[in-house]
Design a protein around this motif. Structure first.
Motif, PDB file in Angstrom:
ATOM      1  N   PRO A   1       0.869  -1.167   0.032  1.00 11.28           N
ATOM      2  CA  PRO A   1      -0.056  -0.134  -0.101  1.00 11.28           C
ATOM      3  C   PRO A   1       0.800   1.438  -0.040  1.00 11.28           C
ATOM      4  CG  PRO A   1       0.098  -0.927   2.179  1.00 11.28           C
ATOM      5  CD  PRO A   1       0.656  -1.804   1.222  1.00 11.28           C
ATOM      6  N   HIS A   2       2.316   1.082   0.258  1.00 11.52           N
ATOM      7  CA  HIS A   2       2.960   2.207   0.405  1.00 11.52           C
ATOM      8  C   HIS A   2       3.842   2.554  -1.086  1.00 11.52           C
ATOM      9  CE1 HIS A   2       2.087   1.932   4.464  1.00 11.52           C
ATOM     10  NE2 HIS A   2       2.561   0.874   4.514  1.00 11.52           N
ATOM     11  N   VAL A   3       3.538   1.649  -1.980  1.00 16.23           N
ATOM     12  CA  VAL A   3       3.923   2.133  -3.423  1.00 16.23           C
ATOM     13  C   VAL A   3       2.833   2.606  -4.261  1.00 16.23           C
ATOM     14  CG1 VAL A   3       5.068   0.917  -5.222  1.00 16.23           C
ATOM     15  CG2 VAL A   3       5.797   0.370  -3.077  1.00 16.23           C
ATOM     16  N   ARG A   4       3.193   3.750  -4.693  1.00 16.86           N
ATOM     17  CA  ARG A   4       2.102   4.325  -5.873  1.00 16.86           C
ATOM     18  C   ARG A   4       2.396   4.185  -7.098  1.00 16.86           C
ATOM     19  NH1 ARG A   4       2.302  10.168  -2.573  1.00 16.86           N
ATOM     20  NH2 ARG A   4       2.296   9.488  -0.331  1.00 16.86           N
ATOM     21  N   ALA A   5       1.610   3.897  -7.858  1.00 17.72           N
ATOM     22  CA  ALA A   5       1.657   3.899  -9.317  1.00 17.72           C
ATOM     23  C   ALA A   5       1.689   5.083 -10.115  1.00 17.72           C
ATOM     24  CB  ALA A   5       0.710   2.942 -10.031  1.00 17.72           C
ATOM     25  N   VAL A   6       2.621   5.794  -9.727  1.00 24.29           N
ATOM     26  CA  VAL A   6       2.845   7.285 -10.359  1.00 24.29           C
ATOM     27  C   VAL A   6       4.244   7.332 -10.731  1.00 24.29           C
ATOM     28  CG1 VAL A   6       0.894   8.303  -9.004  1.00 24.29           C
ATOM     29  CG2 VAL A   6       3.271   8.588  -8.362  1.00 24.29           C
ATOM     30  N   GLU A   7       4.474   8.504 -11.610  1.00 30.65           N
ATOM     31  CA  GLU A   7       5.805   8.632 -12.087  1.00 30.65           C
ATOM     32  C   GLU A   7       6.409   9.609 -11.043  1.00 30.65           C
ATOM     33  OE1 GLU A   7       7.414   7.821 -14.953  1.00 30.65           O
ATOM     34  OE2 GLU A   7       5.623   7.099 -16.067  1.00 30.65           O
ATOM     35  N   LEU A   8       7.781   9.601 -10.901  1.00 27.42           N
ATOM     36  CA  LEU A   8       8.504  10.412  -9.978  1.00 27.42           C
ATOM     37  C   LEU A   8       7.892  11.959 -10.005  1.00 27.42           C
ATOM     38  CD1 LEU A   8      10.796  11.125  -8.163  1.00 27.42           C
ATOM     39  CD2 LEU A   8      12.436  11.182  -9.900  1.00 27.42           C
ATOM     40  N   GLU A   9       7.984  12.545 -11.398  1.00 23.05           N
ATOM     41  CA  GLU A   9       7.549  13.740 -11.395  1.00 23.05           C
ATOM     42  C   GLU A   9       6.409  14.410 -10.739  1.00 23.05           C
ATOM     43  OE1 GLU A   9       8.955  11.753 -13.642  1.00 23.05           O
ATOM     44  OE2 GLU A   9      10.862  12.743 -14.196  1.00 23.05           O
ATOM     45  N   GLU A  10       5.363  13.445 -10.329  1.00 28.38           N
ATOM     46  CA  GLU A  10       4.222  13.887  -9.668  1.00 28.38           C
ATOM     47  C   GLU A  10       4.468  14.028  -8.198  1.00 28.38           C
ATOM     48  OE1 GLU A  10       0.745  11.470 -11.049  1.00 28.38           O
ATOM     49  OE2 GLU A  10       2.280  10.545 -12.532  1.00 28.38           O
ATOM     50  N   MET A  11       5.694  13.865  -7.718  1.00 27.09           N
ATOM     51  CA  MET A  11       5.983  13.588  -6.537  1.00 27.09           C
ATOM     52  C   MET A  11       6.414  15.300  -5.849  1.00 27.09           C
ATOM     53  SD  MET A  11       4.922  10.880  -5.344  1.00 27.09           S
ATOM     54  CE  MET A  11       5.564  10.640  -3.423  1.00 27.09           C
ATOM     55  N   THR A  12       6.031  15.686  -4.752  1.00 24.27           N
ATOM     56  CA  THR A  12       6.409  16.913  -4.174  1.00 24.27           C
ATOM     57  C   THR A  12       6.893  16.597  -2.809  1.00 24.27           C
ATOM     58  OG1 THR A  12       4.411  17.436  -3.719  1.00 24.27           O
ATOM     59  CG2 THR A  12       4.818  18.313  -5.768  1.00 24.27           C
ATOM     60  N   GLY A  13       7.084  17.770  -2.092  1.00 26.26           N
ATOM     61  CA  GLY A  13       7.691  17.684  -0.762  1.00 26.26           C
ATOM     62  C   GLY A  13       8.984  17.677  -0.438  1.00 26.26           C
ATOM     63  N   GLY A  14       9.460  17.364   0.772  1.00 25.31           N
ATOM     64  CA  GLY A  14      10.671  17.458   1.322  1.00 25.31           C
ATOM     65  C   GLY A  14      11.223  16.040   1.821  1.00 25.31           C
ATOM     66  N   TRP A  15      12.305  15.479   1.276  1.00 23.20           N
ATOM     67  CA  TRP A  15      12.645  14.042   1.648  1.00 23.20           C
ATOM     68  C   TRP A  15      14.135  13.772   2.157  1.00 23.20           C
ATOM     69  CZ3 TRP A  15       8.639  10.112   0.864  1.00 23.20           C
ATOM     70  CH2 TRP A  15       7.536  10.688   0.101  1.00 23.20           C
ATOM     71  N   SER A  16      14.213  12.982   3.140  1.00 23.11           N
ATOM     72  CA  SER A  16      15.608  12.960   3.587  1.00 23.11           C
ATOM     73  C   SER A  16      16.526  12.209   2.699  1.00 23.11           C
ATOM     74  CB  SER A  16      15.575  12.356   4.930  1.00 23.11           C
ATOM     75  OG  SER A  16      15.247  10.843   4.981  1.00 23.11           O
ATOM     76  N   ALA A  17      16.059  11.326   2.048  1.00 22.93           N
ATOM     77  CA  ALA A  17      16.429  10.523   0.830  1.00 22.93           C
ATOM     78  C   ALA A  17      15.790  10.332  -0.342  1.00 22.93           C
ATOM     79  CB  ALA A  17      17.052   9.463   1.570  1.00 22.93           C
ATOM     80  N   VAL A  18      16.107  10.301  -1.503  1.00 24.90           N
ATOM     81  CA  VAL A  18      15.649   9.821  -2.802  1.00 24.90           C
ATOM     82  C   VAL A  18      16.334   8.840  -3.355  1.00 24.90           C
ATOM     83  CG1 VAL A  18      14.435  10.143  -4.904  1.00 24.90           C
ATOM     84  CG2 VAL A  18      14.342  12.009  -3.159  1.00 24.90           C
TER      85      VAL A  18
END
Ligand SMILES: [Zn+2]
Length: 309
Positions: free
Chosen positions: A127-144
């Motif tokens: 449930p924690h894997v979304r079927a979207v492209e990376l470009e649709e993601m926003t926000g601040g992440w400690s790691a990609v």
């Protein structure tokens, strides 16, 4: 495989740096190497239909890809990666690009860390894997994290740029890719395990990757030619593939339903016996690659400079 190398025109632009692939480019079977950045682009460039076919159910069935201990080993190595990164990352969520069935995401979550994956070919198992492209993601992440996913993207540098914008100051970009400049890549050529046409769209060496990360304002903190995995297996696969009948060892160790082509029990036994016989030489090859920093994969941790006040 429905990917015909001859039916379409050759690619005319480097997928990494955009340089026109003219007379100075080096043509190799299935790819063209850019004279400017050294990265090779898969050629002909596969269509969406060809890629969909190449990622069909056999590639990643929900029951797991490998038979016996294979999937367990995979789970343990993802777990070890999460343990290591959890120690060196600042607090905050982690984004896994090309997360597949979510094994790495779940490993982070066991540490109590927020983790999300993106994968357009997500199996729906997590449930924690979304079927979207990376470009649709926003926000601040400690790691990609790009764990063997960057080479699957049509616009890898744009993806890195977008990922860099998502990483908070002090956060880390983690990239593992096959090393197209490795000893095994050169030795096994068109039969090299990690050439993986047409799924791998770019074929990268360390200089292009490291200079790109630095250009994005990241400081390279760690480079490993072993941690990215598949180094020893690359040698085994390469040696076995040179034998009569060209056994595909990667296919041999997969579950029946996850195999590209059926293999008879006798043929599987032949491939596995050959792999056992090739083990000593493969260990030597791996040791040489690690010692000369030319291993079959490149693993990089690059940190975004913390804000100074
Ligand atoms: Zn280029």
């Amino acid at each position: 495989m429905a990917y015909a190398r001859t039916a379409a025109p050759a690619v005319d632009e480097c997928a990494w740096c955009g340089h026109r692939l003219g007379g100075d480019a080096e043509h190799r079977p299935g790819r063209i190497r850019c004279a400017r950045c050294g990265v090779a682009t898969t050629s002909p460039w596969p269509s969406d239909e060809q890629l969909a076919e190449a990622y069909a159910v056999w590639y990643r069935p929900s029951a797991g890809r490998f038979s016996g201990v294979g999937d367990a080993v995979l789970k343990r190595t993802r777990s070890a990666l999460a343990n290591r990164l959890h120690r060196v990352l600042p607090p905050g969520p982690v984004l896994d690009v090309g997360a597949g069935d979510g094994t790495l995401v779940e490993a982070f979550r066991r540490h109590g860390r927020e983790a999300v994956g993106v994968d357009p070919y997500a199996s729906g198992a997590s449930p924690h894997v979304r079927a979207v492209e990376l470009e649709e993601m926003t926000g601040g992440w400690s790691a990609v994290i790009f764990w063997h996913s960057l080479e699957h993207l049509r616009r890898p540098v744009q993806a890195l740029r977008h990922a860099a914008d998502l990483v908070v100051p002090g956060g880390v970009l983690v990239v593992a890719v096959p090393n197209a400049a490795s000893l095994q890549a050169r030795l096994f050529g068109g039969r090299w395990l990690a050439l993986d046409l047409p799924r791998h769209l770019v074929h990268i060496g360390a200089p292009a990757l490291l200079s790109q990360l630095e250009a994005l304002g990241f400081r390279v903190e760690r480079v490993s030619y072993l941690r990215g995995g598949q180094v020893l297996f690359g040698w085994l696969h390469g040696f076995v593939g040179r034998l009569p009948g060209h056994p595909d060892l990667y296919d041999t160790i997969r579950r029946n339903e996850a195999r590209q082509a059926t293999q008879s029990p006798a043929f599987r036994l032949y491939a596995l016996a050959a792999a056992a016989a090739a083990l000593p030489l493969s260990l030597v090859g791996t040791a040489i690659e690690v010692a000369t920093r030319s291993g079959g994969t490149i693993y990089v941790e690059a940190r975004r400079e913390p804000k100074t006040s």
